[in-house]
Scaffold this motif. Structure first.
Motif, PDB file in Angstrom:
ATOM      1  N   GLU A  13      -7.875  -4.853  -3.274  1.00  0.00           N
ATOM      2  CA  GLU A  13      -9.101  -4.024  -3.234  1.00  0.00           C
ATOM      3  C   GLU A  13      -8.848  -2.731  -2.451  1.00  0.00           C
ATOM      4  O   GLU A  13      -9.333  -1.657  -2.817  1.00  0.00           O
ATOM      5  CB  GLU A  13     -10.222  -4.843  -2.587  1.00  0.00           C
ATOM      6  CG  GLU A  13     -11.556  -4.143  -2.575  1.00  0.00           C
ATOM      7  CD  GLU A  13     -12.543  -4.843  -1.656  1.00  0.00           C
ATOM      8  OE1 GLU A  13     -12.447  -6.069  -1.448  1.00  0.00           O
ATOM      9  OE2 GLU A  13     -13.414  -4.126  -1.118  1.00  0.00           O
ATOM     10  N   MET A  14      -8.052  -2.816  -1.357  1.00  0.00           N
ATOM     11  CA  MET A  14      -7.763  -1.605  -0.557  1.00  0.00           C
ATOM     12  C   MET A  14      -6.991  -0.597  -1.414  1.00  0.00           C
ATOM     13  O   MET A  14      -7.248   0.604  -1.363  1.00  0.00           O
ATOM     14  CB  MET A  14      -6.930  -1.956   0.698  1.00  0.00           C
ATOM     15  CG  MET A  14      -7.573  -2.894   1.695  1.00  0.00           C
ATOM     16  SD  MET A  14      -9.185  -2.359   2.265  1.00  0.00           S
ATOM     17  CE  MET A  14     -10.258  -3.508   1.432  1.00  0.00           C
ATOM     18  N   HIS A  37      -9.094   4.946  -6.485  1.00  0.00           N
ATOM     19  CA  HIS A  37     -10.397   5.531  -6.833  1.00  0.00           C
ATOM     20  C   HIS A  37     -10.577   6.893  -6.138  1.00  0.00           C
ATOM     21  O   HIS A  37     -11.009   7.862  -6.733  1.00  0.00           O
ATOM     22  CB  HIS A  37     -11.476   4.563  -6.385  1.00  0.00           C
ATOM     23  CG  HIS A  37     -12.839   4.949  -6.824  1.00  0.00           C
ATOM     24  ND1 HIS A  37     -13.222   4.906  -8.141  1.00  0.00           N
ATOM     25  CD2 HIS A  37     -13.903   5.416  -6.127  1.00  0.00           C
ATOM     26  CE1 HIS A  37     -14.469   5.332  -8.240  1.00  0.00           C
ATOM     27  NE2 HIS A  37     -14.910   5.653  -7.035  1.00  0.00           N
ATOM     28  N   LEU A  38     -10.184   6.946  -4.884  1.00  0.00           N
ATOM     29  CA  LEU A  38     -10.322   8.202  -4.118  1.00  0.00           C
ATOM     30  C   LEU A  38      -9.376   9.281  -4.659  1.00  0.00           C
ATOM     31  O   LEU A  38      -9.762  10.438  -4.845  1.00  0.00           O
ATOM     32  CB  LEU A  38     -10.010   7.956  -2.643  1.00  0.00           C
ATOM     33  CG  LEU A  38      -9.962   9.220  -1.765  1.00  0.00           C
ATOM     34  CD1 LEU A  38     -11.366   9.635  -1.354  1.00  0.00           C
ATOM     35  CD2 LEU A  38      -9.122   8.992  -0.506  1.00  0.00           C
ATOM     36  N   SER A  52     -11.979   7.277   2.009  1.00  0.00           N
ATOM     37  CA  SER A  52     -11.950   5.867   1.611  1.00  0.00           C
ATOM     38  C   SER A  52     -11.437   5.068   2.806  1.00  0.00           C
ATOM     39  O   SER A  52     -10.420   5.413   3.410  1.00  0.00           O
ATOM     40  CB  SER A  52     -11.046   5.730   0.384  1.00  0.00           C
ATOM     41  OG  SER A  52     -10.317   4.548   0.427  1.00  0.00           O
ATOM     42  N   GLU A  53     -12.182   4.026   3.163  1.00  0.00           N
ATOM     43  CA  GLU A  53     -11.828   3.258   4.369  1.00  0.00           C
ATOM     44  C   GLU A  53     -11.202   1.933   4.009  1.00  0.00           C
ATOM     45  O   GLU A  53     -11.642   1.273   3.072  1.00  0.00           O
ATOM     46  CB  GLU A  53     -13.107   2.963   5.173  1.00  0.00           C
ATOM     47  CG  GLU A  53     -13.641   4.158   5.888  1.00  0.00           C
ATOM     48  CD  GLU A  53     -14.856   3.817   6.736  1.00  0.00           C
ATOM     49  OE1 GLU A  53     -14.996   2.656   7.154  1.00  0.00           O
ATOM     50  OE2 GLU A  53     -15.658   4.740   6.980  1.00  0.00           O
ATOM     51  N   ASN A  54     -10.222   1.525   4.800  1.00  0.00           N
ATOM     52  CA  ASN A  54      -9.703   0.164   4.699  1.00  0.00           C
ATOM     53  C   ASN A  54     -10.460  -0.707   5.700  1.00  0.00           C
ATOM     54  O   ASN A  54     -10.860  -0.216   6.760  1.00  0.00           O
ATOM     55  CB  ASN A  54      -8.215   0.131   5.047  1.00  0.00           C
ATOM     56  CG  ASN A  54      -7.341   0.586   3.899  1.00  0.00           C
ATOM     57  OD1 ASN A  54      -7.829   0.800   2.781  1.00  0.00           O
ATOM     58  ND2 ASN A  54      -6.067   0.729   4.153  1.00  0.00           N
ATOM     59  N   GLU A 106       0.844  -1.203   0.000  1.00  0.00           N
ATOM     60  CA  GLU A 106       0.000   0.000   0.000  1.00  0.00           C
ATOM     61  C   GLU A 106       0.885   1.262   0.000  1.00  0.00           C
ATOM     62  O   GLU A 106       0.568   2.264  -0.624  1.00  0.00           O
ATOM     63  CB  GLU A 106      -0.894  -0.021   1.249  1.00  0.00           C
ATOM     64  CG  GLU A 106      -2.312   0.426   0.983  1.00  0.00           C
ATOM     65  CD  GLU A 106      -3.120   0.618   2.261  1.00  0.00           C
ATOM     66  OE1 GLU A 106      -2.773   0.042   3.295  1.00  0.00           O
ATOM     67  OE2 GLU A 106      -4.116   1.369   2.184  1.00  0.00           O
ATOM     68  N   GLU A 165      -7.073  -0.450  -4.696  1.00  0.00           N
ATOM     69  CA  GLU A 165      -8.018   0.057  -5.712  1.00  0.00           C
ATOM     70  C   GLU A 165      -8.892   1.173  -5.133  1.00  0.00           C
ATOM     71  O   GLU A 165      -9.154   2.180  -5.773  1.00  0.00           O
ATOM     72  CB  GLU A 165      -8.933  -1.074  -6.212  1.00  0.00           C
ATOM     73  CG  GLU A 165      -8.349  -1.891  -7.339  1.00  0.00           C
ATOM     74  CD  GLU A 165      -7.859  -1.042  -8.512  1.00  0.00           C
ATOM     75  OE1 GLU A 165      -8.620  -0.193  -9.000  1.00  0.00           O
ATOM     76  OE2 GLU A 165      -6.689  -1.230  -8.922  1.00  0.00           O
ATOM     77  N   ARG A 166      -9.349   0.961  -3.882  1.00  0.00           N
ATOM     78  CA  ARG A 166     -10.185   1.986  -3.220  1.00  0.00           C
ATOM     79  C   ARG A 166      -9.422   3.303  -3.128  1.00  0.00           C
ATOM     80  O   ARG A 166      -9.967   4.380  -3.339  1.00  0.00           O
ATOM     81  CB  ARG A 166     -10.548   1.544  -1.793  1.00  0.00           C
ATOM     82  CG  ARG A 166     -11.624   0.493  -1.715  1.00  0.00           C
ATOM     83  CD  ARG A 166     -12.006   0.302  -0.246  1.00  0.00           C
ATOM     84  NE  ARG A 166     -12.835  -0.870  -0.066  1.00  0.00           N
ATOM     85  CZ  ARG A 166     -13.347  -1.248   1.107  1.00  0.00           C
ATOM     86  NH1 ARG A 166     -13.089  -0.544   2.191  1.00  0.00           N
ATOM     87  NH2 ARG A 166     -14.099  -2.316   1.206  1.00  0.00           N
ATOM     88  N   LYS A 167      -8.146   3.175  -2.760  1.00  0.00           N
ATOM     89  CA  LYS A 167      -7.321   4.374  -2.606  1.00  0.00           C
ATOM     90  C   LYS A 167      -7.134   5.056  -3.961  1.00  0.00           C
ATOM     91  O   LYS A 167      -7.224   6.276  -4.070  1.00  0.00           O
ATOM     92  CB  LYS A 167      -5.976   3.949  -1.997  1.00  0.00           C
ATOM     93  CG  LYS A 167      -5.236   5.090  -1.371  1.00  0.00           C
ATOM     94  CD  LYS A 167      -4.122   4.621  -0.459  1.00  0.00           C
ATOM     95  CE  LYS A 167      -4.504   4.669   1.012  1.00  0.00           C
ATOM     96  NZ  LYS A 167      -5.086   3.498   1.535  1.00  0.00           N
ATOM     97  N   ARG A 206      -7.638  -8.891   1.174  1.00  0.00           N
ATOM     98  CA  ARG A 206      -8.222  -7.962   0.186  1.00  0.00           C
ATOM     99  C   ARG A 206      -7.330  -6.752  -0.087  1.00  0.00           C
ATOM    100  O   ARG A 206      -7.808  -5.683  -0.438  1.00  0.00           O
ATOM    101  CB  ARG A 206      -9.596  -7.503   0.704  1.00  0.00           C
ATOM    102  CG  ARG A 206     -10.608  -8.652   0.720  1.00  0.00           C
ATOM    103  CD  ARG A 206     -11.797  -8.352   1.587  1.00  0.00           C
ATOM    104  NE  ARG A 206     -12.547  -7.187   1.169  1.00  0.00           N
ATOM    105  CZ  ARG A 206     -13.553  -6.641   1.865  1.00  0.00           C
ATOM    106  NH1 ARG A 206     -13.916  -7.191   3.008  1.00  0.00           N
ATOM    107  NH2 ARG A 206     -14.182  -5.577   1.431  1.00  0.00           N
TER     108      ARG A 206
END
Ligand code: SF4
Length: 486
Positions: free
Chosen positions: A474-475, A481-482, A459-461, A208, A477-479, A471
């Motif tokens: 996915e974490m 995206h944000l 965005s939350e982990n 990350e 990807e969320r970051k 995951r």
């Protein structure tokens, strides 16, 4: 236990009204429901908040007692801010009359009261105007009005020079602790159970980190905070690995503050402190919470008072010149005398900053789940205790520099950070003021993107370490995206 029911006929402002009523009567059970529902059990008091004809009618019916009624006329019901304030002012007046109580923070139920002083300050209002606004709109006591303004003025000064457009802060979460404190609501993981997976967790954390460092390569890193959990629950070599990755992947030349929350004294060793010293860490935290051994044992801290003083002196001996200490007031069985004892011991240690928390009995904390077992023990806090903390901090040359509130705080007070000049925790202020983007890494962390117009996206982990490991893609990807709006 006395019971108060709150009836709403509309899904608006329920949380605000509920929180304010609960602040007046923390010792009572308060249940909210909607018209047409049949709540279980009887109420000793029924508070009805009914919308109709462009306004609200608020009615309090006491069992076998009087009925109070107030009408809230709304000039423009679509103005949610004005409507909420009018409704809360009405609730405040009625419950103040019923309970003969006042609340130091008036109608405020949010966690960032200083923002309400900061906005008019930034618009150029003077102290007198800001104070009048806080008193007339939110019914703040004179003491809290002054505190909020003092802190807003100080925060503004400390944040001068921060780059909100191109700068950002970095949070790295280590969600492990040697044992779980009775009042913990951070979702920390006991090391005994998770020890075998810590390296796997760190592998994911570093992935990350790699994404974040690359994504922010053209931005300026200004503060770093390694928190948790307890970062020093890692072994010396694991700690070395995390700090080494941060220091080599991210540019350190513009960093104004680098904090490692050492936290629990039972995890701090000379070897780990020596590792921290090898990196550009400017601030650490060693957290006693209380200096009363009986309380430490009761809340499951798993360390002694001697370990607190021993590790503090060890850190000073190794050259740490900015050490924060966290305290909690309102711990079970502790009153003014116990807090005074703790403060006296802290005064002798002479830390550089002191953060005083009012115990918050969040739903998740085991202390609250097993509250019946501690029924005979008090959970007290008072203005006298808060003032004692303030006076002790002032006596050590510290000023209040940040403040926040939480739900269900003992005595409905606040958490305050005090520091000597130049030793303030800048990251703490940034979290409260929400002016700069924060890239947060690790299980349970929340990244925040602050746009130039003040819009904030998060965005939350996931909190659970095994889910975080499984995951991790996915974490990331969320970051992504944000951060890139894609
Ligand atoms: S040290 Fe902090 S994070 Fe760890 S269990 Fe105790 S309260 Fe929770």
């Amino acid at each position: 236990m006395r019971r108060t029911g709150i009836e709403f006929n509309r899904h608006d402002y329920e949380y605000d009204v509920y929180s304010l009523v609960k602040a007046f009567i923390p010792e009572e059970e308060v249940v909210s429901f909607y018209s047409g529902e049949t709540p279980a059990g009887d109420f000793d008091r029924l508070f009805r908040v009914l919308y109709g004809d462009g306004g609200y009618t608020c009615i309090v019916e006491e069992q076998g007692g009087e009925t109070l009624r107030e009408q809230v006329e709304l000039a423009s019901p679509e103005d949610r801010f004005a409507t909420k304030n009018l409704l809360k002012q009405t609730v405040y007046r009625m419950f103040s009359e019923l309970t003969c109580r006042t609340l130091p923070w008036g109608t405020l139920t949010g966690i960032r009261p200083v923002k309400l002083a900061m906005h008019p300050l930034e618009k150029g209002q003077d102290r007198k105007e800001i104070a009048a606004g806080l008193r007339d709109t939110y019914f703040l006591s004179e003491e809290k009005t002054n505190l909020a303004i003092d802190i807003a003025v100080r925060e503004r000064e400390i944040l001068r020079g921060m780059d909100y457009k191109n700068g950002y802060s970095l949070y790295v979460g280590i969600p492990f602790c040697p044992s779980i404190c009775l009042y913990c609501s951070f979702g920390s993981h006991p090391l005994k159970k998770w020890r075998k997976r810590v390296d796997e967790y760190l592998d994911c954390l570093i992935r990350e980190m790699a994404f974040t460092a690359e994504y922010f390569s053209d931005k300026k890193l200004q503060t770093v905070y390694i928190g948790g959990g307890t970062p020093t629950s890692l072994t010396a070599s694991q700690l070395d690995r995390v700090l080494g990755e941060v220091a080599t992947r991210f540019p350190m030349d513009e960093v104004r503050e680098f904090t490692v929350e050492a936290g629990r004294p039972d995890t701090i060793t000379e070897e780990k402190l020596a590792v921290i010293r090898r990196y550009p860490v400017s601030r650490i935290s060693i957290n006693p919470q209380t200096m009363n051994q009986e309380t430490l044992d009761l809340v499951g801290r798993g360390h002694t008072v001697q370990e607190i003083t021993g590790t503090f002196h060890m850190a000073r001996g190794l050259g740490f010149d900015n050490i924060n200490m966290d305290l909690i007031v309102g711990l079970p069985g502790e009153g003014q005398e116990e807090v005074a004892h703790t403060l006296e011991q802290i005064r002798e240690l002479e830390p550089d900053s002191l953060t005083v928390h009012s115990l918050a009995l969040k739903r998740a904390a085991r202390l609250n789940l097993f509250r019946d077992r501690y029924r005979e023990i008090s959970f007290a806090n008072s203005q006298e205790i808060m003032s004692l903390c303030e006076q002790t901090a002032a006596g050590m040359g510290m000023n209040p520099y940040y403040l926040y509130r939480q739900k269900n705080m003992a005595g409905n007070f606040e958490n305050v950070g005090y520091a000597k000049a130049g030793k303030e925790g800048i990251y703490n202020i940034l979290i409260m003021e929400e002016k700069q983007s924060i890239a947060a890494l690790g299980a349970g962390s929340v990244s925040k993107r602050v746009y130039p117009d003040g819009l904030i996206k998060r965005s939350e982990n996931v909190k659970d370490v095994s889910h975080y490991i499984a995951r991790i893609e996915e974490m990331i990807e969320r970051k992504k995206h944000l951060l890139c709006d894609c």
